[in-house]
Motif scaffolding. Structure first.
Motif, PDB file in Angstrom:
ATOM      1  N   ASN A  57       5.809   2.552   5.019  1.00 30.99           N
ATOM      2  CA  ASN A  57       4.417   2.671   5.465  1.00 30.99           C
ATOM      3  C   ASN A  57       3.888   1.298   5.888  1.00 30.99           C
ATOM      4  O   ASN A  57       4.628   0.298   5.837  1.00 30.99           O
ATOM      5  CB  ASN A  57       3.532   3.314   4.373  1.00 30.99           C
ATOM      6  CG  ASN A  57       3.546   2.546   3.069  1.00 30.99           C
ATOM      7  OD1 ASN A  57       3.230   1.363   3.041  1.00 30.99           O
ATOM      8  ND2 ASN A  57       3.942   3.207   1.999  1.00 30.99           N
ATOM      9  N   GLY A  58       2.632   1.249   6.275  1.00 30.32           N
ATOM     10  CA  GLY A  58       2.053  -0.005   6.755  1.00 30.32           C
ATOM     11  C   GLY A  58       1.839  -1.015   5.642  1.00 30.32           C
ATOM     12  O   GLY A  58       1.996  -2.229   5.837  1.00 30.32           O
ATOM     13  N   THR A  59       1.495  -0.525   4.463  1.00 28.46           N
ATOM     14  CA  THR A  59       1.270  -1.417   3.317  1.00 28.46           C
ATOM     15  C   THR A  59       2.575  -2.124   2.937  1.00 28.46           C
ATOM     16  O   THR A  59       2.593  -3.332   2.700  1.00 28.46           O
ATOM     17  CB  THR A  59       0.738  -0.609   2.103  1.00 28.46           C
ATOM     18  OG1 THR A  59      -0.319   0.240   2.548  1.00 28.46           O
ATOM     19  CG2 THR A  59       0.240  -1.514   1.007  1.00 28.46           C
ATOM     20  N   LEU A  62       3.493  -4.827   5.395  1.00 24.47           N
ATOM     21  CA  LEU A  62       2.762  -6.078   5.129  1.00 24.47           C
ATOM     22  C   LEU A  62       3.352  -6.827   3.933  1.00 24.47           C
ATOM     23  O   LEU A  62       3.532  -8.045   3.973  1.00 24.47           O
ATOM     24  CB  LEU A  62       1.283  -5.769   4.862  1.00 24.47           C
ATOM     25  CG  LEU A  62       0.437  -5.407   6.083  1.00 24.47           C
ATOM     26  CD1 LEU A  62      -0.850  -4.679   5.662  1.00 24.47           C
ATOM     27  CD2 LEU A  62       0.077  -6.655   6.891  1.00 24.47           C
ATOM     28  N   ASN A  84      -8.992  -2.304   6.135  1.00 25.18           N
ATOM     29  CA  ASN A  84      -8.523  -1.334   5.155  1.00 25.18           C
ATOM     30  C   ASN A  84      -7.964  -2.138   3.974  1.00 25.18           C
ATOM     31  O   ASN A  84      -7.240  -3.115   4.184  1.00 25.18           O
ATOM     32  CB  ASN A  84      -7.415  -0.502   5.813  1.00 25.18           C
ATOM     33  CG  ASN A  84      -6.868   0.576   4.919  1.00 25.18           C
ATOM     34  OD1 ASN A  84      -6.526   0.336   3.765  1.00 25.18           O
ATOM     35  ND2 ASN A  84      -6.761   1.768   5.453  1.00 25.18           N
ATOM     36  N   ALA A  86      -5.599  -1.887   2.203  1.00 23.21           N
ATOM     37  CA  ALA A  86      -4.137  -2.034   2.199  1.00 23.21           C
ATOM     38  C   ALA A  86      -3.739  -3.456   2.584  1.00 23.21           C
ATOM     39  O   ALA A  86      -2.787  -4.016   2.019  1.00 23.21           O
ATOM     40  CB  ALA A  86      -3.508  -1.035   3.164  1.00 23.21           C
ATOM     41  N   THR A  87      -4.475  -4.056   3.522  1.00 21.63           N
ATOM     42  CA  THR A  87      -4.173  -5.426   3.950  1.00 21.63           C
ATOM     43  C   THR A  87      -4.250  -6.365   2.752  1.00 21.63           C
ATOM     44  O   THR A  87      -3.372  -7.199   2.534  1.00 21.63           O
ATOM     45  CB  THR A  87      -5.197  -5.894   5.016  1.00 21.63           C
ATOM     46  OG1 THR A  87      -5.445  -4.845   5.942  1.00 21.63           O
ATOM     47  CG2 THR A  87      -4.712  -7.127   5.743  1.00 21.63           C
ATOM     48  N   VAL A 129      -6.423  -8.973  11.409  1.00 16.83           N
ATOM     49  CA  VAL A 129      -6.337  -7.517  11.574  1.00 16.83           C
ATOM     50  C   VAL A 129      -6.949  -7.142  12.917  1.00 16.83           C
ATOM     51  O   VAL A 129      -8.113  -7.450  13.178  1.00 16.83           O
ATOM     52  CB  VAL A 129      -7.100  -6.786  10.444  1.00 16.83           C
ATOM     53  CG1 VAL A 129      -6.875  -5.281  10.536  1.00 16.83           C
ATOM     54  CG2 VAL A 129      -6.679  -7.313   9.078  1.00 16.83           C
ATOM     55  N   ASP A 155      -1.849  -7.826  11.322  1.00 17.68           N
ATOM     56  CA  ASP A 155      -1.907  -6.428  10.884  1.00 17.68           C
ATOM     57  C   ASP A 155      -2.306  -5.590  12.104  1.00 17.68           C
ATOM     58  O   ASP A 155      -3.456  -5.633  12.549  1.00 17.68           O
ATOM     59  CB  ASP A 155      -2.918  -6.286   9.737  1.00 17.68           C
ATOM     60  CG  ASP A 155      -2.987  -4.867   9.188  1.00 17.68           C
ATOM     61  OD1 ASP A 155      -2.559  -3.936   9.896  1.00 17.68           O
ATOM     62  OD2 ASP A 155      -3.486  -4.690   8.061  1.00 17.68           O
ATOM     63  N   ALA A 157      -1.944  -2.260  12.372  1.00 18.93           N
ATOM     64  CA  ALA A 157      -1.919  -0.850  11.962  1.00 18.93           C
ATOM     65  C   ALA A 157      -2.837   0.036  12.794  1.00 18.93           C
ATOM     66  O   ALA A 157      -2.636   1.246  12.878  1.00 18.93           O
ATOM     67  CB  ALA A 157      -2.299  -0.737  10.485  1.00 18.93           C
ATOM     68  N   GLU A 158      -3.861  -0.590  13.419  1.00 22.23           N
ATOM     69  CA  GLU A 158      -4.840   0.211  14.163  1.00 22.23           C
ATOM     70  C   GLU A 158      -4.771  -0.059  15.663  1.00 22.23           C
ATOM     71  O   GLU A 158      -5.695   0.296  16.394  1.00 22.23           O
ATOM     72  CB  GLU A 158      -6.248  -0.113  13.626  1.00 22.23           C
ATOM     73  CG  GLU A 158      -6.350   0.105  12.132  1.00 22.23           C
ATOM     74  CD  GLU A 158      -7.727  -0.174  11.549  1.00 22.23           C
ATOM     75  OE1 GLU A 158      -8.640  -0.544  12.311  1.00 22.23           O
ATOM     76  OE2 GLU A 158      -7.884  -0.002  10.333  1.00 22.23           O
ATOM     77  N   SER A 179       1.496   0.549  11.158  1.00 19.59           N
ATOM     78  CA  SER A 179       1.496   1.726  10.283  1.00 19.59           C
ATOM     79  C   SER A 179       1.581   2.972  11.155  1.00 19.59           C
ATOM     80  O   SER A 179       1.042   3.000  12.256  1.00 19.59           O
ATOM     81  CB  SER A 179       0.191   1.779   9.469  1.00 19.59           C
ATOM     82  OG  SER A 179      -0.026   3.095   8.972  1.00 19.59           O
ATOM     83  N   TYR A 181       0.772   6.055   9.676  1.00 19.76           N
ATOM     84  CA  TYR A 181       0.094   7.049   8.858  1.00 19.76           C
ATOM     85  C   TYR A 181      -0.482   8.144   9.770  1.00 19.76           C
ATOM     86  O   TYR A 181      -0.698   7.945  10.961  1.00 19.76           O
ATOM     87  CB  TYR A 181      -1.014   6.364   8.030  1.00 19.76           C
ATOM     88  CG  TYR A 181      -1.815   7.353   7.232  1.00 19.76           C
ATOM     89  CD1 TYR A 181      -1.209   8.108   6.233  1.00 19.76           C
ATOM     90  CD2 TYR A 181      -3.167   7.556   7.494  1.00 19.76           C
ATOM     91  CE1 TYR A 181      -1.928   9.044   5.521  1.00 19.76           C
ATOM     92  CE2 TYR A 181      -3.900   8.486   6.784  1.00 19.76           C
ATOM     93  CZ  TYR A 181      -3.277   9.237   5.802  1.00 19.76           C
ATOM     94  OH  TYR A 181      -3.986  10.169   5.117  1.00 19.76           O
ATOM     95  N   LYS A 184      -3.079   7.404  12.481  1.00 18.32           N
ATOM     96  CA  LYS A 184      -2.903   6.225  13.330  1.00 18.32           C
ATOM     97  C   LYS A 184      -2.521   6.660  14.757  1.00 18.32           C
ATOM     98  O   LYS A 184      -2.203   7.832  14.992  1.00 18.32           O
ATOM     99  CB  LYS A 184      -1.849   5.276  12.742  1.00 18.32           C
ATOM    100  CG  LYS A 184      -2.204   4.769  11.344  1.00 18.32           C
ATOM    101  CD  LYS A 184      -3.428   3.843  11.326  1.00 18.32           C
ATOM    102  CE  LYS A 184      -4.112   3.781   9.980  1.00 18.32           C
ATOM    103  NZ  LYS A 184      -3.667   2.759   9.073  1.00 18.32           N
ATOM    104  N   GLY A 191       4.800   5.912   7.374  1.00 20.60           N
ATOM    105  CA  GLY A 191       5.789   5.088   8.068  1.00 20.60           C
ATOM    106  C   GLY A 191       5.190   3.754   8.461  1.00 20.60           C
ATOM    107  O   GLY A 191       3.970   3.595   8.495  1.00 20.60           O
TER     108      GLY A 191
HETATM  109  C1  LIG Z   1      -3.795   2.109   7.746  1.00 22.33           C
HETATM  110  C2  LIG Z   1      -3.858   0.660   7.575  1.00 22.33           C
HETATM  111  C3  LIG Z   1      -2.949  -0.031   6.749  1.00 22.33           C
HETATM  112  C4  LIG Z   1      -2.001   0.665   5.811  1.00 22.33           C
HETATM  113  O1  LIG Z   1      -1.088   1.476   6.383  1.00 22.33           O
HETATM  114  P1  LIG Z   1      -0.413   2.653   5.486  1.00 22.33           P
HETATM  115  O2  LIG Z   1       0.637   3.161   6.391  1.00 22.33           O
HETATM  116  O3  LIG Z   1      -1.479   3.643   5.198  1.00 22.33           O
HETATM  117  O4  LIG Z   1       0.130   1.999   4.272  1.00 22.33           O
HETATM  118  C5  LIG Z   1      -2.997  -1.403   6.724  1.00 22.33           C
HETATM  119  N1  LIG Z   1      -3.902  -2.087   7.445  1.00 22.33           N
HETATM  120  C6  LIG Z   1      -4.811  -1.468   8.217  1.00 22.33           C
HETATM  121  C7  LIG Z   1      -5.760  -2.293   8.999  1.00 22.33           C
HETATM  122  C8  LIG Z   1      -4.832  -0.069   8.300  1.00 22.33           C
HETATM  123  O5  LIG Z   1      -5.751   0.533   9.052  1.00 22.33           O
END
Ligand SMILES: *Cc1c(COP(=O)(O)O)cnc(C)c1O
Length: 378
Positions: A57-59, A62, A84, A86-87, A129, A155, A157-158, A179, A181, A184, A191
């Protein structure tokens, strides 16, 4: 009308075909099946990075990236506060200390002006991010990083497919993390992917995310490893969906354009921008309530919910999180006033890849109603 969700992924026939093929081949994960390798190849080609390493996953992408640069206890990491969590959690896992950095109001992204005052001898890295699909202004970040010898982690992810001065995200700093998710832009359910042009770091990530097996004796591990592997079934979804990624992004940009046209007449809303350096992929259409609507974000969201339009509030910045304050202290030094104000007044409206014309019109109509109601009530 049915309820309009903020996002809903499209599961194409191609996805079903690729997943069935993986199942028919009895190829669930690891070295069974080719989808993991193929997805990494396709992804690195898409973002024009030399290397791409899939993760769970994205977490975990990172966390793997931070570990690859040996970031840990005793180090400090500068992190964009509005994100998020998660960062931030990925940095927590390493034991390093976080310094939250405030945002620019215009893009919601990290404000390069706010960085240098937080740098000291312990500072090792900056995590930027690319929030809501809009790229961070990377040139000033890279010059600060060069001046103080800091690692830059993006990051992304978005922001799949977004560009900074025509460059792909994740390849401007030292390493980038994506990410996949379910909500996304590219979504495999769960993933992630690490991308880099640094061969040594790429090999380190590959080893770290798969239990750090020994090179001489496979089962004698030199260091701690993680199981952050992606499965072949997930990668099959990724292989199918990446072929539609540009279409999904075009749709996101189309929806954003429709909202811009309809909503720019409202002085009390601050709409997403596209700076001259940016190709924005509008992961979400994030609006900030200002002027007469300042402080009325929750009322707008409730009005829309009553009309069956789903919305989400903006992020709660790191500096305001209890988990952060309990861990690192609650001092003015960490305050991020712009991020706080965006967090309190921002929300986003539906922009799923499958949103219809009628649904876009309905969102616009209901939002106009809500704004009129709340501004006339004053
Ligand atoms: C969604 C997201 C993550 C985490 O990704 P996961 O796949 O949910 O672990 C990390 N950083 C940002 C900015 C996100 O939007």
């Amino acid at each position: 009308m049915k309820k309009i969700p903020v996002s809903r992924p499209i599961l194409s026939k191609k996805i079903k075909k690729f997943v069935s093929k993986a199942i028919d081949e009895n190829a669930l994960s690891g070295t069974y099946g080719n989808y993991i390798h193929d997805f990494e190849k396709k992804f690195s080609r898409y973002v024009k990075s030399k290397f791409a390493i899939s993760t769970s996953n994205g977490t975990t992408a990172l966390h793997t990236a931070l570990c690859a640069f040996n970031i840990g206890k005793g180090d400090e990491v500068l992190v964009q506060s509005l994100t998020n969590m998660a960062t931030a959690f990925a940095v927590f896992y390493t034991g390093a200390k976080i310094r939250p950095i405030d945002s620019c109001y215009s893009t919601c992204n990290i404000d390069p002006e706010g960085i240098e005052k937080h740098i000291n001898t312990k500072t090792k890295a900056i995590v930027v991010v690319h929030l809501f699909g809009h790229p961070v202004d990377m040139d000033p970040i890279m010059s600060i990083a060069k001046k103080y010898n800091l690692v830059v982690i993006e990051d992304c992810a978005e922001a799949h497919g977004a560009l900074y001065k025509n460059k792909n995200l994740g390849t401007i700093g030292d390493i980038g993390c994506y990410s996949f998710y379910a909500n996304k832009i590219l979504s495999t359910g769960e993933g992630g992917m690490v991308v880099t042009n640094n061969k040594f770091i790429a090999e380190k990530c590959r080893s770290l995310k798969s239990l750090n097996y020994g090179k001489v004796n496979r089962f004698n591990h030199p260091e701690i490893g993680f199981n952050y592997r992606m499965s072949n079934i997930i990668a099959a979804i990724g292989c199918a969906q990446i072929e539609d990624l540009n279409k999904i992004i075009e749709k996101k940009r189309y929806v954003a354009n429709r909202y811009n046209e309809a909503l720019s007449k409202f002085d009390d809303l601050y709409l997403p921008t596209e700076q001259s350096y940016a190709y924005n992929v509008y992961w979400v259409y994030h609006i900030i309530c200002t002027k007469k609507l300042l402080g009325k974000r929750n009322q707008i969201m409730s009005c829309l919910a009553e009309m069956d339009i789903e919305t989400r509030e903006s992020f709660w910045p790191i500096n305001k999180q209890d988990v952060f304050k309990n861990e690192f202290g609650n001092t003015n030094e960490f305050d991020c006033p712009i991020a706080n104000s965006i967090g309190e007044n921002g929300f986003y409206i539906p922009t799923g890849p499958d949103i219809t014309e009628a649904e876009i019109n309905q969102v616009i109509y209901c939002l106009e109603l809500a704004i009129k109601k709340l501004t006339i009530d004053l």
